[in-house]
Design a protein around this motif. Structure first.
Motif, PDB file in Angstrom:
ATOM      1  N   LEU A  78      56.024  38.712  45.601  1.00 62.94           N
ATOM      2  CA  LEU A  78      56.015  39.397  46.881  1.00 62.94           C
ATOM      3  C   LEU A  78      55.913  38.440  48.062  1.00 62.94           C
ATOM      4  O   LEU A  78      55.203  37.455  48.017  1.00 62.94           O
ATOM      5  CB  LEU A  78      54.860  40.394  46.918  1.00 62.94           C
ATOM      6  CG  LEU A  78      55.101  41.556  45.942  1.00 62.94           C
ATOM      7  CD1 LEU A  78      53.800  42.250  45.651  1.00 62.94           C
ATOM      8  CD2 LEU A  78      56.108  42.523  46.497  1.00 62.94           C
ATOM      9  N   GLN A  79      56.629  38.772  49.129  1.00 61.27           N
ATOM     10  CA  GLN A  79      56.591  37.971  50.344  1.00 61.27           C
ATOM     11  C   GLN A  79      56.030  38.745  51.523  1.00 61.27           C
ATOM     12  O   GLN A  79      55.859  38.195  52.597  1.00 61.27           O
ATOM     13  CB  GLN A  79      58.005  37.504  50.708  1.00 61.27           C
ATOM     14  CG  GLN A  79      58.583  36.497  49.739  1.00 61.27           C
ATOM     15  CD  GLN A  79      59.928  35.997  50.200  1.00 61.27           C
ATOM     16  OE1 GLN A  79      60.556  36.584  51.056  1.00 61.27           O
ATOM     17  NE2 GLN A  79      60.379  34.910  49.629  1.00 61.27           N
ATOM     18  N   ARG A  80      55.718  40.020  51.344  1.00 60.17           N
ATOM     19  CA  ARG A  80      55.390  40.843  52.497  1.00 60.17           C
ATOM     20  C   ARG A  80      54.023  40.563  53.090  1.00 60.17           C
ATOM     21  O   ARG A  80      53.641  41.155  54.080  1.00 60.17           O
ATOM     22  CB  ARG A  80      55.535  42.320  52.134  1.00 60.17           C
ATOM     23  CG  ARG A  80      56.976  42.771  52.207  1.00 60.17           C
ATOM     24  CD  ARG A  80      57.147  44.104  51.535  1.00 60.17           C
ATOM     25  NE  ARG A  80      57.090  43.967  50.096  1.00 60.17           N
ATOM     26  CZ  ARG A  80      56.919  44.988  49.280  1.00 60.17           C
ATOM     27  NH1 ARG A  80      56.726  46.188  49.766  1.00 60.17           N
ATOM     28  NH2 ARG A  80      56.915  44.805  47.979  1.00 60.17           N
ATOM     29  N   VAL A 352      66.636  42.123  51.919  1.00 58.16           N
ATOM     30  CA  VAL A 352      66.270  42.253  50.506  1.00 58.16           C
ATOM     31  C   VAL A 352      65.075  41.350  50.251  1.00 58.16           C
ATOM     32  O   VAL A 352      65.173  40.128  50.293  1.00 58.16           O
ATOM     33  CB  VAL A 352      67.446  41.876  49.581  1.00 58.16           C
ATOM     34  CG1 VAL A 352      67.032  42.027  48.119  1.00 58.16           C
ATOM     35  CG2 VAL A 352      68.661  42.753  49.881  1.00 58.16           C
ATOM     36  N   LEU A 353      63.918  41.968  50.002  1.00 55.11           N
ATOM     37  CA  LEU A 353      62.677  41.215  49.867  1.00 55.11           C
ATOM     38  C   LEU A 353      62.493  40.709  48.444  1.00 55.11           C
ATOM     39  O   LEU A 353      62.873  41.370  47.480  1.00 55.11           O
ATOM     40  CB  LEU A 353      61.488  42.087  50.262  1.00 55.11           C
ATOM     41  CG  LEU A 353      61.581  42.761  51.627  1.00 55.11           C
ATOM     42  CD1 LEU A 353      60.324  43.563  51.903  1.00 55.11           C
ATOM     43  CD2 LEU A 353      61.809  41.734  52.732  1.00 55.11           C
ATOM     44  N   ASP A 354      61.888  39.553  48.337  1.00 60.17           N
ATOM     45  CA  ASP A 354      61.627  38.958  47.030  1.00 60.17           C
ATOM     46  C   ASP A 354      60.390  39.618  46.428  1.00 60.17           C
ATOM     47  O   ASP A 354      59.331  39.010  46.293  1.00 60.17           O
ATOM     48  CB  ASP A 354      61.414  37.448  47.181  1.00 60.17           C
ATOM     49  CG  ASP A 354      61.253  36.761  45.836  1.00 60.17           C
ATOM     50  OD1 ASP A 354      61.599  37.380  44.812  1.00 60.17           O
ATOM     51  OD2 ASP A 354      60.770  35.621  45.813  1.00 60.17           O
ATOM     52  N   GLY A 355      60.512  40.896  46.087  1.00 61.78           N
ATOM     53  CA  GLY A 355      59.376  41.644  45.573  1.00 61.78           C
ATOM     54  C   GLY A 355      59.842  42.943  44.954  1.00 61.78           C
ATOM     55  O   GLY A 355      60.956  43.406  45.198  1.00 61.78           O
ATOM     56  N   THR A 356      58.983  43.530  44.143  1.00 54.41           N
ATOM     57  CA  THR A 356      59.313  44.784  43.491  1.00 54.41           C
ATOM     58  C   THR A 356      58.079  45.664  43.462  1.00 54.41           C
ATOM     59  O   THR A 356      57.021  45.279  43.954  1.00 54.41           O
ATOM     60  CB  THR A 356      59.850  44.536  42.071  1.00 54.41           C
ATOM     61  OG1 THR A 356      60.339  45.766  41.527  1.00 54.41           O
ATOM     62  CG2 THR A 356      58.767  43.981  41.161  1.00 54.41           C
ATOM     63  N   GLU A 357      58.225  46.847  42.916  1.00 53.35           N
ATOM     64  CA  GLU A 357      57.121  47.779  42.764  1.00 53.35           C
ATOM     65  C   GLU A 357      57.108  48.304  41.339  1.00 53.35           C
ATOM     66  O   GLU A 357      58.143  48.365  40.671  1.00 53.35           O
ATOM     67  CB  GLU A 357      57.273  48.949  43.729  1.00 53.35           C
ATOM     68  CG  GLU A 357      57.076  48.592  45.187  1.00 53.35           C
ATOM     69  CD  GLU A 357      55.651  48.204  45.502  1.00 53.35           C
ATOM     70  OE1 GLU A 357      54.749  48.516  44.702  1.00 53.35           O
ATOM     71  OE2 GLU A 357      55.431  47.585  46.551  1.00 53.35           O
TER      72      GLU A 357
END
Length: 513
Positions: A78-80, A352-357
């Protein structure tokens, strides 16, 4: 025991401002440049939740106020939790602080050394010979429930090679946050101005009144998504950091006041690589350009149109959509924001963020545009990195150009006084100067279907009705480009929520009284 924040001192650039502070030299621009460091904080800080319009804190770290902490996420991806941080000093002798730079709020505050808040970045009032308490309380309650309690004080401020005596700030005694904020918004939006009618010179105004800058204006260059540093240039413009021409737009007032740094968004064009889709759904719309917010918040119908065009799938439970991660490298796709004809294009690498859920399909990533609540419309860092932005608080104007990342030299000019103060900028003709979406004027309503995930398609959404809800747009845009000077908020009823809009989903306060 205090927990280290792992934020090293950021060395402020003096090479470009040494002459700028020799004010006896008339040919030297009165500017002050400070670097910004883009850093991950200690813990994963993710998931924007527009239902909570305030600061949300978790695990002893500062959280972007529109974020919330999830228990079951993948922190390594995650980057957020990235924030833009700036160094300054307070006190005699100087005490160093690394603060979150926020265009969406106006007070500067630091945590007291006498507080129980766990931080290594604490202010010791008794150790400073120039400290003075103003005996004026700071009691901010954020809509998300977080409180920050403290007292206004003055002390000597150091920023780069500049010194400001008797700088007013807040010493916070109780807060869930352990990293302070450097607010650079309008001075009429400080806590004491909106609650007691006492307007003071916050950071950008203090630099002007001290003669360090000629005008209360600054330029923001966050740099590219791959860069770890950016800059804020008080009182000046760096022509080497943008392409094309700066285009000037009026800041949108709220009930004839200027409490927030917002302009009118008039059109969005979504390019998916094979087709171009312009839309004016819910537009014109007042949007805040907020460095204290990581992503972009737009009305539901508008966000859904973007999802449709870019094949994004929205998940209600986390209020985010996902796309295939490989879309980050799709150089043919982008989103272009238009402000009465002035445009900024944001690439998919930003969106497009380098993260997921948890629950997102394998190989998918979070898409950095989320549906907002009515009145909470933000163009955050994933927009600002694509733009060079000049915030002219004196003239109630914002100038925009596309950011330029590959320049190795500076070309710094002073922002002067009076009309047309920003060098090299041209006023956008007939620019919209008022729009819906600021304050309580938002008109979007929605009843989202109670399903885990919904894919928005062109057959499910329109500009007026949709399977997931109902939307409407109410345009009050005007063609006048004139704007009056901001005035104090003493006459405003401090209990009226429509005036408490500074920062909203940024580090700014949405105060509950």
């Amino acid at each position: 025991m205090r927990v280290a924040t792992s934020l090293p001192f950021i060395v402020l650039s003096t090479a470009s401002v040494g002459n700028a502070l020799s004010l006896h030299r008339r040919d030297a621009p009165r500017v002050l440049e400070a670097p910004l460091e883009r850093r991950h904080l200690d813990k994963p800080l993710v998931k924007r939740d527009p239902s909570s319009l305030g600061v949300s804190i978790g695990n002893n770290v500062w959280v972007d106020p529109s974020l919330r902490l999830l228990k079951d996420l993948e922190p390594d991806k995650l980057q957020r939790e990235l924030s833009y941080l700036m160094n300054l000093t307070l006190g005699t002798p100087a005490q160093t602080f690394t603060l979150v730079l926020d265009t969406g709020s106006s007070d500067t505050w630091v945590v007291s050394a006498n507080s129980s808040v766990q931080t290594d970045d604490a202010y010791n009032a008794t150790a400073s010979s120039t400290y003075k308490s103003l005996h004026s309380s700071y009691n901010a309650t954020y809509a998300g429930g977080t409180t920050a309690l403290g007292t206004y004080a003055t002390d000597t401020l150091g920023l780069g090679s500049a010194t400001v005596k008797d700088f007013q700030f807040v010493v916070v005694d109780e807060s869930s946050a352990n990293v302070g904020i450097a607010g650079v918004g309008y001075n009429i939006s400080t806590y004491t101005a909106s609650h007691e009618g006492k307007v003071y010179s916050n950071l950008p105004y203090a630099l002007t009144s001290s003669g360090i800058t000629a005008s209360t204006a600054y330029s923001l260059f966050l740099n590219s998504a791959s860069a770890s540093t950016g800059t804020i240039l008080f009182g000046g413009v760096n022509k080497a950091k943008y392409s094309g021409e700066l285009q000037t737009l009026p800041i949108v007032p709220e009930y004839n006041e200027y409490p927030s740094l917002a302009i009118a968004l008039t059109e969005i064009t979504i390019n998916n690589g094979s087709s171009t889709n312009p839309t004016t759904t819910n537009l014109p719309l007042s949007v805040s350009l907020d460095s204290g917010t990581t992503d972009t918040l737009l009305p539901e119908a508008l966000a859904y149109e973007i999802y449709t065009a870019l094949n994004a799938t929205y998940v209600k439970e986390v209020n985010y959509a996902y796309v295939d991660c490989d879309q980050a490298t799709n150089t043919d796709a982008n989103v272009t924001y238009s402000f009465s004809g002035a445009t900024i294009t944001v690439s998919m690498s930003e969106l497009v963020l380098d993260g997921t859920e948890k629950g997102f399909p394998e190989g998918t990533c979070v898409f950095g545009i989320a549906p907002s609540k009515p009145g909470v419309n933000i163009l955050g860092d994933n927009f600002l990195r694509s733009a060079y932005v000049v915030y002219d608080l004196d003239n109630n104007e914002i100038s925009l150009a596309s950011a330029k990342y590959d320049s190795t030299k500076d070309d710094i000019l002073e922002i002067g006084t009076g009309a047309d103060a920003v060098p090299g900028a041209s006023v956008v003709p007939s620019a919209v100067s008022s729009a819906t979406g600021n304050g309580v004027q938002g008109t979007v309503t929605s009843e989202v279907a109670s399903v885990t995930a919904v894919t928005i398609t062109t057959t499910e959404i329109s500009t007026t009705t949709a399977a997931t809800g109902t939307t409407s747009a109410s345009v009050t845009g005007a063609t006048s480009t004139t704007s009056s000077s901001s005035s104090g908020m003493a006459a405003l009823p401090t209990g009226n929520a429509k005036h408490l809009l500074s920062g909203l989903a940024g580090a700014g306060l949405l105060l509950m009284i």
